[in-house]
Each structure stands twice: as C-alpha cells, then as structure tokens.
Design a protein around this motif. Structure first.
Motif, PDB file in Angstrom:
ATOM      1  N   PRO A  40      15.438 -38.996  22.819  1.00  0.00           N
ATOM      2  CA  PRO A  40      14.487 -39.911  23.823  1.00  0.00           C
ATOM      3  C   PRO A  40      13.299 -40.413  23.068  1.00  0.00           C
ATOM      4  O   PRO A  40      13.040 -41.542  23.204  1.00  0.00           O
ATOM      5  N   ALA A  48      16.475 -44.764  27.546  1.00  0.00           N
ATOM      6  CA  ALA A  48      16.751 -45.086  28.876  1.00  0.00           C
ATOM      7  C   ALA A  48      17.906 -46.274  29.276  1.00  0.00           C
ATOM      8  O   ALA A  48      18.742 -46.137  29.798  1.00  0.00           O
ATOM      9  N   VAL A  50      19.968 -47.051  26.962  1.00  0.00           N
ATOM     10  CA  VAL A  50      21.176 -46.509  26.589  1.00  0.00           C
ATOM     11  C   VAL A  50      22.051 -45.691  27.704  1.00  0.00           C
ATOM     12  O   VAL A  50      23.198 -45.796  27.830  1.00  0.00           O
ATOM     13  N   VAL A  51      21.317 -45.003  28.553  1.00  0.00           N
ATOM     14  CA  VAL A  51      21.808 -44.234  29.503  1.00  0.00           C
ATOM     15  C   VAL A  51      22.309 -45.253  30.621  1.00  0.00           C
ATOM     16  O   VAL A  51      23.488 -45.222  30.992  1.00  0.00           O
ATOM     17  N   ASN A  52      21.756 -46.368  30.806  1.00  0.00           N
ATOM     18  CA  ASN A  52      22.200 -47.208  31.748  1.00  0.00           C
ATOM     19  C   ASN A  52      23.477 -48.022  31.190  1.00  0.00           C
ATOM     20  O   ASN A  52      24.438 -48.359  31.983  1.00  0.00           O
ATOM     21  N   ASP A  54      25.619 -46.880  28.760  1.00  0.00           N
ATOM     22  CA  ASP A  54      26.712 -46.202  28.890  1.00  0.00           C
ATOM     23  C   ASP A  54      27.496 -45.998  30.114  1.00  0.00           C
ATOM     24  O   ASP A  54      28.620 -45.952  30.271  1.00  0.00           O
ATOM     25  N   SER A  55      26.557 -45.967  31.304  1.00  0.00           N
ATOM     26  CA  SER A  55      26.922 -45.808  32.628  1.00  0.00           C
ATOM     27  C   SER A  55      27.997 -47.185  32.982  1.00  0.00           C
ATOM     28  O   SER A  55      28.914 -47.009  33.123  1.00  0.00           O
ATOM     29  N   ALA A  58      31.061 -47.037  31.021  1.00  0.00           N
ATOM     30  CA  ALA A  58      32.145 -46.012  31.573  1.00  0.00           C
ATOM     31  C   ALA A  58      32.715 -46.509  32.915  1.00  0.00           C
ATOM     32  O   ALA A  58      33.930 -46.458  33.112  1.00  0.00           O
ATOM     33  N   SER A  59      31.850 -47.025  33.705  1.00  0.00           N
ATOM     34  CA  SER A  59      32.578 -47.841  34.910  1.00  0.00           C
ATOM     35  C   SER A  59      33.519 -49.054  34.713  1.00  0.00           C
ATOM     36  O   SER A  59      34.683 -48.922  35.125  1.00  0.00           O
ATOM     37  N   GLN A  62      36.639 -47.698  33.310  1.00  0.00           N
ATOM     38  CA  GLN A  62      37.519 -47.393  34.931  1.00  0.00           C
ATOM     39  C   GLN A  62      37.983 -48.765  35.432  1.00  0.00           C
ATOM     40  O   GLN A  62      39.222 -48.770  35.710  1.00  0.00           O
ATOM     41  N   TYR A  63      37.228 -49.804  35.480  1.00  0.00           N
ATOM     42  CA  TYR A  63      37.746 -51.164  36.301  1.00  0.00           C
ATOM     43  C   TYR A  63      38.825 -51.515  35.255  1.00  0.00           C
ATOM     44  O   TYR A  63      39.861 -52.150  35.766  1.00  0.00           O
TER      45      TYR A  63
ATOM     46  N   GLU B  98      13.064 -32.022  25.802  1.00  0.00           N
ATOM     47  CA  GLU B  98      13.694 -33.322  25.428  1.00  0.00           C
ATOM     48  C   GLU B  98      15.110 -32.966  25.032  1.00  0.00           C
ATOM     49  O   GLU B  98      15.952 -33.852  25.516  1.00  0.00           O
ATOM     50  N   LEU B 110      24.983 -37.913  31.993  1.00  0.00           N
ATOM     51  CA  LEU B 110      25.438 -39.213  32.189  1.00  0.00           C
ATOM     52  C   LEU B 110      27.136 -39.189  32.222  1.00  0.00           C
ATOM     53  O   LEU B 110      27.822 -39.403  33.041  1.00  0.00           O
ATOM     54  N   SER B 382      18.041 -42.365  34.328  1.00  0.00           N
ATOM     55  CA  SER B 382      17.640 -42.887  33.006  1.00  0.00           C
ATOM     56  C   SER B 382      16.021 -42.871  33.270  1.00  0.00           C
ATOM     57  O   SER B 382      15.250 -43.098  32.135  1.00  0.00           O
TER      58      SER B 382
END
Lengths: 293, 457
Positions: A40, A48, A50-52, A54-55, A58-59, A62-63, B98, B110, B382
C-alpha cells in the motif's frame, strides 16, 4: 571551505551506494512482480482504488455468472415450451382428425393420453436441480398428478430473479401458472378432450380444440417474453464483459509496472552504482601517505 | 647572552613539545574511526624570555591540548538522531502492519468479503441447494476468522510495542547513570586550563545514544551540568541521577513516570515517543476502523437476515452473533453458531413458506449498500488500506529526510571534529622536522662544548 575528513568521505560514499542500491531494488521488484504497487505505501491511493476495483470485478464476475445461469434457464424454458407447442399441435390435429373421421380409434385416444403425460413432464422440467416452472417453489414439482389423474399446480406465481448488475435483476423463469395453467389449464383441457373423444362428443371436441388453440397462443406469448429475457441476459453478459475490460485496463494502469521504464531504471542505477563504487575505490586509495617515505 | 647550557635546555623543550605533538597526532590517528571522538591539537606557547641585555626566548612550552568541538552542532545532531530513530522505528512498525493488510496477489480481506457476498448470490440461483447453503456459512466463517486474526495481529503489535517501552526506559536509565558518573568526573578533574577532552567526548557520545531513545536538553555552564527530557523533567543534575520509573496505567498499558508525574506522552521524538504514538494513536485508529467494519458487517447482514425466512420458514434469525459495541467487534465477530451448525437456517427467502430467493439477492447486494456516512464495507476497508499505506509512506519519507539531514550534520560535525589522515600525516612531518632540527641543535651544542673543553688542552 568545508574541511573534508576521512570518515565523511566514507559516509557519503556509503549513503550514495545505499540510495542507488535502493533504487535498483525498487526497479528489480517492479520487474520481477510486474507491478509498481507491491504494498500500500508504494502508492496509497492506487492501493485503495485497487481494492475497490477488485471488489467491483468480483461482483461483476458473479453477475456474469448469474446472467449466464439466467440465460441457460430461460433457454431451457424456451425449448421446453417449444416442445409443449409441438405436443399441443399434435393433439390438435389428432382431435381434428377425430372430428372429421367421426370416430375415435382407441389408439388415437391412447396417444392423446400419452401426450398429456408428455405435457406434464414438460411442465415439470428440472434444470440445475430446480423445477423451472414452479415459480419460487422451485424445489418441489410444479404440477402434481393425483391418483384420479387430476393435475394441480403446486408452485407459486412468483418469478424468481437473479441479480445481473449493481442495480439490475433479471427474471429467470415464467411460473407454470402463467403457461400450463394460465388462461387455459392444459391438463383439464386434455382430460375433457379424452372424455369427449371417448364418448364421440364432436361439439365437446371442438370446444377443447378451441381451448388448445388458446393454449398455443399463451405459449407463444410466453416464448416471446422468454426471447426478450434471453436477449436481456445476453446483453447483460456482454455489458459486464465490456465493464470488466474497462476495469482491467484501469487496474493495469494503477498497478502494472512499465517494464521498459523499470528495466531502464534498473540499468541506469546499475551504471550509477558501478560509477559510485569505482570513484569510491579510487578516492579512498588516494592518501598523502602514498607519497611519503 | 645565553649560555650553551640554556641553549641545550631550549632545544630540550622543543624535543619534548614536538614529542607531545606527535603523541597527540598519534592519538588522533588511533581514533580516526572512534565514534564521537573529537580531534585534538597540542597547545604550545613560547617559553619565558630570559637574559638581560639581549632577551631571547627560552624555548617552547606545552600548556595543554584542545579538542575541536562545536557543542551547537553536537546538540543539533542529538535532535536529528532523535527524529531519525523515531522515524525509523515508526516506519519499520508501520511496514509490519502494512504487510498484515497487504492485498496484493489475491490474498487478504477483500477476496473474502467478495466471496462472502457472492456466496449469497450463488445461493440465490438455487436457494434449496445444501451445498450452496454450506458455502455461505463456510465463506462467512473464513471471513470472520480472517477479521478475528487481523484484530489479534493489531492487538499483539500494540502489546509488543507497549512492552518495548520498558526496554527503552531501562536502557535510558543505564545511559543516564553513565552520563551522571562522567559528568561528575568532568566536574572533578577539569581545570580552566585543561578541559577533560576524552570525558567530554564520552559524555557527548552517551547523550547521543540517549537521544535515540528520547530527545534531551543539556545545560552545561560554569561547572554545572543538567540534562532534561520532556517538559523539563530532570534526568541528571550535576552528579545526581533522577531515574525514569515505570508503572501500569488504569488501561493496563505501560506508563513512564518522572518522580510522581506521568510523562509518557511528553516525549516528542526518539524511539520512546514513536512507540507511544504507535501504541496510543496509529494502532488504535486502525483497530477502530477494523472494528467499525466488523460492526457494520454484522449489523447490516443481521438486519436483512433476521427479517427474512430460512428454508423451513423460520424468521428472526441472526446470521452473525449480534455485535452491540464497537470495542472488540473485530475480535468477536462470529457466525451465529446455530446457523453455522445448520445451513438450513440461512435465510434466503422473503416468504413465510421459505421459498424463493429474494433475501439471498438482498444479502448478496449488501456489498453495494453503504453504511451512511461511512460507505460500503469494501469502501471502508479500502479507506483503511489507504490510511495504513499513506501513514507508512509518510513515515518512509520522514525517515529519509531525517536520514539525509543526519548525514549532513554528521559531515558538518566531522568537518569540525573529525580526523583527516592527510592532515595528520602533514602534522607528523611538521613535528618530525622540528624534532630533527632540535636534535641537530643538541649535537651542535655538544660539538661546541667539546670545542670549548678542548680549548684548555
């Protein structure tokens, strides 16, 4: 002028070498991992994001799976209804034959009875472990045949949906109550038809033929609706694939290392390190002591 | 008119003085790599003038040695040492934290959040499937275990940092003892003419080592010496030592005392300040965020789940064991044991007869539903990643900056106090030549004496 002392020379050399070595290591990490954000702190806001992303991915995956499931279910329903339509057509021609020939051979009646069972098995089609025409009661048979032969609907009128987007859902079935026992109950129609054929009641047969035609209409309307839903599922999938491509591109922009740049950075720092060590070795070998006896 | 005897004496003072000069040079060279050493030089002056009619000097006199030291630079060096060691420690600890929340490479929190919510989506496609129901409880268990484990990681780091405050204080006390002993000896041995160079070097080095632990202030004037830390808490007053004490605060954490005052948070740099800041600010902040995530997750899911119906039409079932307080939420987060034991209790239905999949869709869709004003679970996470990442990056920048400043100051100190081999080599020549010339004088005087003695023969 600043006085230069023996240890400050070494200290500067050491610090320079460490700095260059660190740059080399960063470049090396980027080349070997292929990423410029390995932790990070390398770029907090990218990490941050990348986290959003990636989420979201992933969704979306699934869709996509949901849309594909919906599509195959709808397609099974469509081909089942295609079969039901053919069966209904066959029965209609048998009935019309019975009206015109003025007699009903027992084999014809027999065939209609068999086709009635065929219709029942269509109505109770199982896919993915679910009775696709049972509405949300999909874990039990849609239609139940009693010992006296009467067939009743055991499902409900709720059409199940699956989520195919952040804010969108797609219907994955048409309940039997809108097809097999909709405006026309096909099973009671067929029971009445068999009775009329057995007793040679031509008017009775004609009445049931009219109802069969109405049934075909219902099935055709349902198939039109299924077609629309199948298109919806297909376009949802292509939208989701497009979205995933965009997300992947964004992700790559955020975290993928520019290999060419990383490699040239690596080479540069390698050269710098060689120069620094060479100069260091030369400087530390220079001493007044070498010139005195 | 001077006699031959006085000539011999003059040469002798020169031999001795230059020998002292060589000793000082030799000592400088010997200590070229000694940390904290300040180079010295011999102090010489002319001998008194003797004789009447034509006054001639009586040679040279060594009256002491002088160390090259700039106390102002030394003090700046202490400050910078404090900042650098605080920065290093903070950066190192935050890097560890971290790594606990490193999300790169498909590991981390995640993927578990995603597979938890997606398991409801999968269930929605086939709400009566036992496999899919179990997948929901299994992925929920993986998620809760992961959050529990990260909560204990943070707590363990906090505890470890708390314990190392003890180590810092006991190291500091040892150094304070040594500083006081040396301060006392300086006071006893130093004269106006001859400062205690080596003892001062030692004391400076010790204070520098103490600076790694805490930033200190020194007052050294007119033979009185004071060392203080924090809000002018005395550590050494002349030869007297005031130790720092330890106690345990009401919250079970280590507190640092000076006398009876709690001075734990008075330090502004050095490892002690860095540890206190990590323990009392950074880590609690991350714990708070993680707790909030666990709290929101449990309540958000429970709210939908308890309003829905399980496979047998039961309702008012919590999916997670209810979480009522923020404190300890991440540590205690768990799947309701009744649900974990029997996946039929997963409420996928919004109908009293337990059929259908609306609730499963609604539960799966919670991944998109924000907990105003904090955003969705993923967004909260995040933000935590961002927080930890930027804290670590700032600490890294900080420690780099202090590193360069420290090197600058050390070079500055070296330019005043450091030993240069070339310079010392030049001094060797200087003293050697003077010694040789004086020796030559002696042999000349010897010849003159012999000539004089042979006059009578």
């Amino acid at each position: 002028m600043m006085r230069i002392t023996t240890d400050s020379g070494y200290r500067n050399l050491l610090q320079d070498i460490q700095r260059i070595a660190e740059r080399m290591q960063t470049a090396q990490n980027q080349v070997s991992s292929g990423k410029k954000v390995n932790r990070p702190s390398d770029n907090p806001s990218a990490a941050a994001d990348v986290v959003n992303i990636d989420s979201k991915r992933a969704s979306n995956a699934q869709y996509l799976e949901n849309a594909a499931t919906a599509q195959s279910r709808l397609q099974i329903a469509d081909s089942t209804l295609d079969g039901a339509e053919r069966v209904s057509e066959r029965i209609r021609s048998l009935a019309l034959l019975a009206v015109s020939s003025n007699s009903s051979a027992s084999s014809t009646v027999e065939e209609v009875s068999l086709l009635r069972d065929q219709m029942l098995s269509y109505a109770n089609t199982v896919f993915d472990g679910q009775f696709i025409f049972a509405g949300s009661n999909s874990d039990t048979a849609a239609y139940v045949k009693a010992t006296d032969g009467t067939v009743t609907y055991a499902g409900d009128s709720n059409a199940m949906k699956l989520q195919t987007g952040r804010a969108s859902t797609l219907q994955t079935q048409i309940p039997g109550s809108q097809v097999f026992s909709g405006s026309v109950d096909i099973f009671s129609t067929l029971t009445s038809l068999v009775t009329a054929m057995n007793s040679g009641d031509r008017n009775g047969i004609r009445t049931q033929v009219a109802r069969l035609e109405q049934f075909s209409q219902t099935v055709s309307t349902a198939r039109t609706k299924l077609g629309g839903l199948i298109n919806g599922a297909a376009s949802a999938q292509s939208d989701l694939r497009q979205a995933d491509l965009a997300e992947t591109a964004h992700l790559s922009q955020l975290q993928d290392a520019d290999l060419a740049q990383a490699l040239s950075e690596f080479t540069q720092s390698q050269t710098a390190l060689q120069a620094a060590t060479a100069v260091g070795a030369r400087v530390s070998s220079l001493s007044l002591l070498d010139y005195l006896k | 008119m001077s006699s031959l005897g006085s000539l011999l004496n003059t040469a002798l003072t020169s031999l001795q003085a230059n020998q002292v000069g060589l000793s000082v040079v030799s000592n400088n060279i010997a200590n070229v790599n000694t940390p904290g050493f300040s180079r010295q030089r011999v102090l010489m002056r002319e001998g008194p003038v003797v004789g009447g009619h034509i006054p001639v000097g009586s040679g040279v006199e060594v009256f002491g040695t002088e160390a090259f030291r700039d106390q102002l630079i030394e003090r700046r060096l202490w400050n910078e040492t404090s900042s650098k060691s605080a920065g290093d420690l903070t950066h190192q600890s935050l890097s560890d934290i971290e790594m606990v929340f490193n999300e790169s490479g498909n590991t981390g929190l995640l993927p578990l959040i995603s597979s938890f919510f997606n398991s409801f989506q999968k269930l929605s496609a086939n709400p009566s499937s036992t496999d899919l129901r179990q997948q929901v409880t299994t992925s929920a268990a993986s998620l809760t275990q992961y959050i529990n484990a990260r909560a204990s990681d943070l707590q363990n780091m906090k505890t470890a940092i708390d314990h190392s405050i003890n180590d810092d204080v006991s190291k500091a006390n040892t150094l304070i003892d040594q500083i006081a002993v040396i301060a006392k000896r300086i006071h006893e041995t130093e004269t106006a003419e001859q400062p205690a160079n080596d003892l001062r070097d030692q004391r400076t080095s010790l204070v520098k080592r103490l600076s790694e632990i805490m930033n200190v202030k020194e007052l050294d004037s007119n033979g009185s010496y004071q060392l203080t830390a924090g809000n002018n808490r005395p550590l050494v007053i002349d030869g007297t030592v005031i130790h720092l004490d330890l106690s345990t605060s009401s919250s079970g954490l280590t507190a640092v005392l000076s006398g009876s005052s709690d001075v734990t948070s008075e330090f502004t740099s050095g490892t002690l300040a860095a540890r206190v800041a990590l323990r009392d600010q950074s880590i609690p902040q991350y714990q708070q965020s993680l707790n909030q995530i666990a709290f929101d997750l449990a309540n958000q899911v429970n709210q939908v789940h308890s309003a829905s119906f399980d496979q047998d039409g039961n309702t008012l079932i919590n999916f997670f064991t209810p979480v009522t307080s923020l404190a300890g939420a991440a540590f205690n987060l768990a799947v309701n044991p009744a649900v974990a034991a029997d996946s039929r209790k997963v409420a996928a239905s919004s109908q009293a007869n337990g059929s259908g999949n609306e609730a499963a869709i609604a539960l799966g869709n919670l991944v998109n539903v924000p907990n105003a004003p904090r955003g969705t679970i993923v967004e909260q996470f995040s933000s935590l990643v961002y927080q930890i990442g930027s804290d670590t990056a700032n600490a890294d920048a900080d420690t780099r900056q202090h590193g360069s400043m420290l090197t600058q100051l050390e070079n500055l100190r070296a330019s005043v106090s450091g030993v240069s081999i070339d310079e010392e080599t030049a001094s060797i020549l200087q003293f050697q030549r003077a010694f040789q010339a004086s020796a030559r004088i002696i042999s000349v005087v010897d010849e003159l004496l012999q000539t004089t003695l042979s006059m009578g023969a």
